[in-house]
Motif scaffolding. Structure first.
Motif, PDB file in Angstrom:
ATOM      1  N   GLU A   1       0.826  -1.217   0.000  1.00 21.16           N
ATOM      2  CA  GLU A   1       0.000   0.000   0.000  1.00 21.16           C
ATOM      3  C   GLU A   1       0.852   1.255   0.000  1.00 21.16           C
ATOM      4  O   GLU A   1       0.633   2.199   0.759  1.00 21.16           O
ATOM      5  N   GLU A   2       1.850   1.290  -0.890  1.00 19.70           N
ATOM      6  CA  GLU A   2       2.767   2.430  -0.920  1.00 19.70           C
ATOM      7  C   GLU A   2       2.030   3.733  -1.198  1.00 19.70           C
ATOM      8  O   GLU A   2       2.314   4.759  -0.572  1.00 19.70           O
ATOM      9  N   ALA A   3       1.077   3.725  -2.124  1.00 17.25           N
ATOM     10  CA  ALA A   3       0.354   4.953  -2.469  1.00 17.25           C
ATOM     11  C   ALA A   3      -0.391   5.496  -1.256  1.00 17.25           C
ATOM     12  O   ALA A   3      -0.410   6.708  -1.015  1.00 17.25           O
ATOM     13  N   ASP A   4      -0.991   4.603  -0.469  1.00 14.63           N
ATOM     14  CA  ASP A   4      -1.703   5.037   0.737  1.00 14.63           C
ATOM     15  C   ASP A   4      -0.729   5.602   1.769  1.00 14.63           C
ATOM     16  O   ASP A   4      -1.043   6.574   2.456  1.00 14.63           O
ATOM     17  N   ARG A   5       0.444   4.985   1.890  1.00 22.77           N
ATOM     18  CA  ARG A   5       1.432   5.490   2.849  1.00 22.77           C
ATOM     19  C   ARG A   5       1.872   6.898   2.474  1.00 22.77           C
ATOM     20  O   ARG A   5       1.951   7.788   3.327  1.00 22.77           O
ATOM     21  N   VAL A   6       2.166   7.094   1.200  1.00 20.81           N
ATOM     22  CA  VAL A   6       2.597   8.412   0.736  1.00 20.81           C
ATOM     23  C   VAL A   6       1.493   9.435   0.962  1.00 20.81           C
ATOM     24  O   VAL A   6       1.725  10.541   1.459  1.00 20.81           O
ATOM     25  N   MET A   7       0.257   9.076   0.598  1.00 21.22           N
ATOM     26  CA  MET A   7      -0.857  10.004   0.784  1.00 21.22           C
ATOM     27  C   MET A   7      -1.068  10.302   2.260  1.00 21.22           C
ATOM     28  O   MET A   7      -1.321  11.449   2.644  1.00 21.22           O
ATOM     29  N   GLY A   8      -0.925   9.287   3.113  1.00 25.85           N
ATOM     30  CA  GLY A   8      -1.077   9.503   4.546  1.00 25.85           C
ATOM     31  C   GLY A   8      -0.058  10.480   5.088  1.00 25.85           C
ATOM     32  O   GLY A   8      -0.380  11.357   5.896  1.00 25.85           O
ATOM     33  N   LEU A   9       1.197  10.347   4.647  1.00 24.77           N
ATOM     34  CA  LEU A   9       2.234  11.287   5.083  1.00 24.77           C
ATOM     35  C   LEU A   9       1.943  12.691   4.572  1.00 24.77           C
ATOM     36  O   LEU A   9       2.159  13.674   5.278  1.00 24.77           O
ATOM     37  N   GLU A  10       1.456  12.789   3.347  1.00 25.94           N
ATOM     38  CA  GLU A  10       1.124  14.101   2.796  1.00 25.94           C
ATOM     39  C   GLU A  10      -0.035  14.749   3.549  1.00 25.94           C
ATOM     40  O   GLU A  10      -0.116  15.979   3.645  1.00 25.94           O
ATOM     41  N   LEU A  11      -0.930  13.928   4.098  1.00 29.80           N
ATOM     42  CA  LEU A  11      -2.056  14.457   4.869  1.00 29.80           C
ATOM     43  C   LEU A  11      -1.653  14.875   6.277  1.00 29.80           C
ATOM     44  O   LEU A  11      -2.447  15.474   6.990  1.00 29.80           O
ATOM     45  N   GLY A  12      -0.418  14.538   6.677  1.00 31.35           N
ATOM     46  CA  GLY A  12       0.050  14.989   7.979  1.00 31.35           C
ATOM     47  C   GLY A  12       0.365  13.899   8.973  1.00 31.35           C
ATOM     48  O   GLY A  12       0.667  14.197  10.133  1.00 31.35           O
ATOM     49  N   ALA A  13       0.303  12.624   8.556  1.00 31.55           N
ATOM     50  CA  ALA A  13       0.715  11.555   9.465  1.00 31.55           C
ATOM     51  C   ALA A  13       2.209  11.672   9.737  1.00 31.55           C
ATOM     52  O   ALA A  13       2.970  12.197   8.923  1.00 31.55           O
ATOM     53  N   ASP A  14       2.638  11.187  10.896  1.00 34.78           N
ATOM     54  CA  ASP A  14       4.028  11.353  11.322  1.00 34.78           C
ATOM     55  C   ASP A  14       4.923  10.181  10.946  1.00 34.78           C
ATOM     56  O   ASP A  14       6.129  10.348  10.776  1.00 34.78           O
ATOM     57  N   ASP A  15       4.341   8.989  10.822  1.00 37.10           N
ATOM     58  CA  ASP A  15       5.136   7.825  10.460  1.00 37.10           C
ATOM     59  C   ASP A  15       4.170   6.712  10.092  1.00 37.10           C
ATOM     60  O   ASP A  15       2.941   6.861  10.202  1.00 37.10           O
ATOM     61  N   TYR A  16       4.699   5.579   9.644  1.00 37.87           N
ATOM     62  CA  TYR A  16       3.870   4.429   9.318  1.00 37.87           C
ATOM     63  C   TYR A  16       4.627   3.157   9.657  1.00 37.87           C
ATOM     64  O   TYR A  16       5.849   3.135   9.733  1.00 37.87           O
ATOM     65  N   VAL A  17       3.871   2.090   9.870  1.00 39.60           N
ATOM     66  CA  VAL A  17       4.426   0.765  10.102  1.00 39.60           C
ATOM     67  C   VAL A  17       3.645  -0.198   9.222  1.00 39.60           C
ATOM     68  O   VAL A  17       2.410  -0.149   9.182  1.00 39.60           O
ATOM     69  N   THR A  18       4.344  -1.069   8.492  1.00 41.43           N
ATOM     70  CA  THR A  18       3.665  -2.006   7.599  1.00 41.43           C
ATOM     71  C   THR A  18       3.399  -3.335   8.300  1.00 41.43           C
ATOM     72  O   THR A  18       4.203  -3.800   9.102  1.00 41.43           O
ATOM     73  N   LYS A  19       2.259  -3.925   7.988  1.00 40.28           N
ATOM     74  CA  LYS A  19       1.903  -5.245   8.516  1.00 40.28           C
ATOM     75  C   LYS A  19       2.465  -6.326   7.595  1.00 40.28           C
ATOM     76  O   LYS A  19       2.436  -6.161   6.373  1.00 40.28           O
ATOM     77  N   PRO A  20       2.903  -7.454   8.136  1.00 37.77           N
ATOM     78  CA  PRO A  20       3.102  -7.725   9.570  1.00 37.77           C
ATOM     79  C   PRO A  20       4.309  -6.955  10.082  1.00 37.77           C
ATOM     80  O   PRO A  20       5.256  -6.698   9.335  1.00 37.77           O
ATOM     81  N   PHE A  21       4.273  -6.584  11.345  1.00 37.62           N
ATOM     82  CA  PHE A  21       5.340  -5.752  11.898  1.00 37.62           C
ATOM     83  C   PHE A  21       5.916  -6.399  13.153  1.00 37.62           C
ATOM     84  O   PHE A  21       5.297  -7.252  13.790  1.00 37.62           O
ATOM     85  N   SER A  22       7.095  -5.953  13.492  1.00 37.78           N
ATOM     86  CA  SER A  22       7.728  -6.359  14.734  1.00 37.78           C
ATOM     87  C   SER A  22       7.214  -5.450  15.848  1.00 37.78           C
ATOM     88  O   SER A  22       7.315  -4.224  15.741  1.00 37.78           O
ATOM     89  N   PRO A  23       6.631  -6.000  16.921  1.00 37.93           N
ATOM     90  CA  PRO A  23       6.186  -5.147  18.028  1.00 37.93           C
ATOM     91  C   PRO A  23       7.298  -4.255  18.575  1.00 37.93           C
ATOM     92  O   PRO A  23       7.055  -3.122  18.968  1.00 37.93           O
ATOM     93  N   ARG A  24       8.510  -4.781  18.559  1.00 38.73           N
ATOM     94  CA  ARG A  24       9.650  -3.998  19.056  1.00 38.73           C
ATOM     95  C   ARG A  24       9.892  -2.771  18.174  1.00 38.73           C
ATOM     96  O   ARG A  24      10.137  -1.678  18.676  1.00 38.73           O
ATOM     97  N   GLU A  25       9.810  -2.968  16.838  1.00 43.55           N
ATOM     98  CA  GLU A  25       9.990  -1.829  15.934  1.00 43.55           C
ATOM     99  C   GLU A  25       8.852  -0.826  16.101  1.00 43.55           C
ATOM    100  O   GLU A  25       9.070   0.387  16.116  1.00 43.55           O
ATOM    101  N   LEU A  26       7.625  -1.337  16.221  1.00 38.74           N
ATOM    102  CA  LEU A  26       6.482  -0.445  16.416  1.00 38.74           C
ATOM    103  C   LEU A  26       6.676   0.403  17.665  1.00 38.74           C
ATOM    104  O   LEU A  26       6.471   1.625  17.640  1.00 38.74           O
ATOM    105  N   LEU A  27       7.078  -0.225  18.764  1.00 40.12           N
ATOM    106  CA  LEU A  27       7.296   0.509  20.006  1.00 40.12           C
ATOM    107  C   LEU A  27       8.354   1.593  19.819  1.00 40.12           C
ATOM    108  O   LEU A  27       8.183   2.727  20.275  1.00 40.12           O
ATOM    109  N   ALA A  28       9.436   1.261  19.117  1.00 38.48           N
ATOM    110  CA  ALA A  28      10.498   2.241  18.894  1.00 38.48           C
ATOM    111  C   ALA A  28       9.986   3.415  18.081  1.00 38.48           C
ATOM    112  O   ALA A  28      10.318   4.577  18.366  1.00 38.48           O
ATOM    113  N   ARG A  29       9.166   3.155  17.078  1.00 38.23           N
ATOM    114  CA  ARG A  29       8.632   4.243  16.250  1.00 38.23           C
ATOM    115  C   ARG A  29       7.654   5.118  17.037  1.00 38.23           C
ATOM    116  O   ARG A  29       7.658   6.341  16.913  1.00 38.23           O
TER     117      ARG A  29
END
Length: 250
Positions: free
Chosen positions: A95-123
């Motif tokens: 969902e690269e297009a959605d990620r880019v659009m989300g950042l353009e709308l003002g989101a601060d970061d993104y995490v892709t599924k499936p994800f590492s809980p440890r990485e999510l916590l760090a972000r």
């Protein structure tokens, strides 16, 4: 109908609101993030998210873009319009297009599924830390007209950079915002989080993963020898230092 669940920890603990329709993932998020010092509320829909936001303070929203029957991007847009709280998106790998659009709308970061809980916590911690730093910074002084340093002049109103030879040097939005942030704190070591926060005061589109690239590009434009910079100096283990005197023009 699902019911929002909240795990309560001490009041000073950051409150994360996680929005995802998968009950197993909500349980994982609640258990893991709570176990690492965050207060967590989980809900399954945008309506429930808004109900939580109406009744209690939230420090960060973790939002799945693929909620059944709802437009996650529209929810992210509405969130950004109503508040300045941090937004981290949960997206699929394709969902690269959605990620880019989300950042353009003002989101601060993104995490892709499936994800590492440890990485999510760090972000999540990095985004929360960035906002905490920003809250301690003074608001941008709208009376400033320009900065002068080492023969250069950065005009804050026209967003133009002029070289010591009087030539105009083109800057991207990110380069301009980072240079303005550096000029506002000469001689002061700045972490990447501080630079990101200060850049936002100049309406930047600068993200944590690209800040070093932006600094490299800036050096190529203003340093006599970019390989051995004398203006934007790396502070190992800290970040960067703008090692020159700066004159502020009003």
């Amino acid at each position: 109908m699902t019911t929002a669940t909240t795990t309560v920890t001490p009041a000073a603990t950051p409150h994360v609101l996680a929005v995802d329709d998968d009950p197993a993932l909500r349980t994982l998020l609640e258990d893991y993030l709570t176990g690492h010092g965050l207060r967590v509320t989980t809900v399954a829909s945008g309506r429930e998210m808004n109900e939580v936001l109406e009744r209690e303070p939230v420090d960060l929203v973790l939002l799945d873009l693929k909620l059944p029957g709802e437009d996650g991007l529209q929810l992210a847009r509405a969130l950004r319009e109503r508040a300045t709280l941090p937004i981290v998106l949960l997206t699929g790998q394709n969902e690269e297009a959605d990620r880019v659009m989300g950042l353009e709308l003002g989101a601060d970061d993104y995490v892709t599924k499936p994800f590492s809980p440890r990485e999510l916590l760090a972000r999540l911690r990095a985004v929360l830390r960035r906002y905490q730093v920003q809250a301690t910074l003074p608001e941008r002084d709208s009376t400033r007209r320009a900065f002068r340093f080492a023969g250069w002049e950065l005009n804050l109103r026209t967003r133009r950079l002029r070289s010591p030879a009087g030539e105009s040097v083109e800057l991207s939005n990110g380069e301009f915002s980072l240079l303005a942030a550096l000029c506002s704190a000469p001689g002061r070591p700045l972490t990447r989080d501080q630079l990101l926060s200060m850049s936002r005061l100049h309406e930047a589109e600068v993200y944590d993963r690209t800040i070093d690239v932006q600094i490299l590009r800036l050096r190529r434009k203003i340093e006599e020898d970019p390989a051995h910079p004398r203006l934007i100096v790396t502070q190992r283990g800290v970040g960067y230092l703008f090692e020159t005197s700066v004159e502020t023009l009003y």
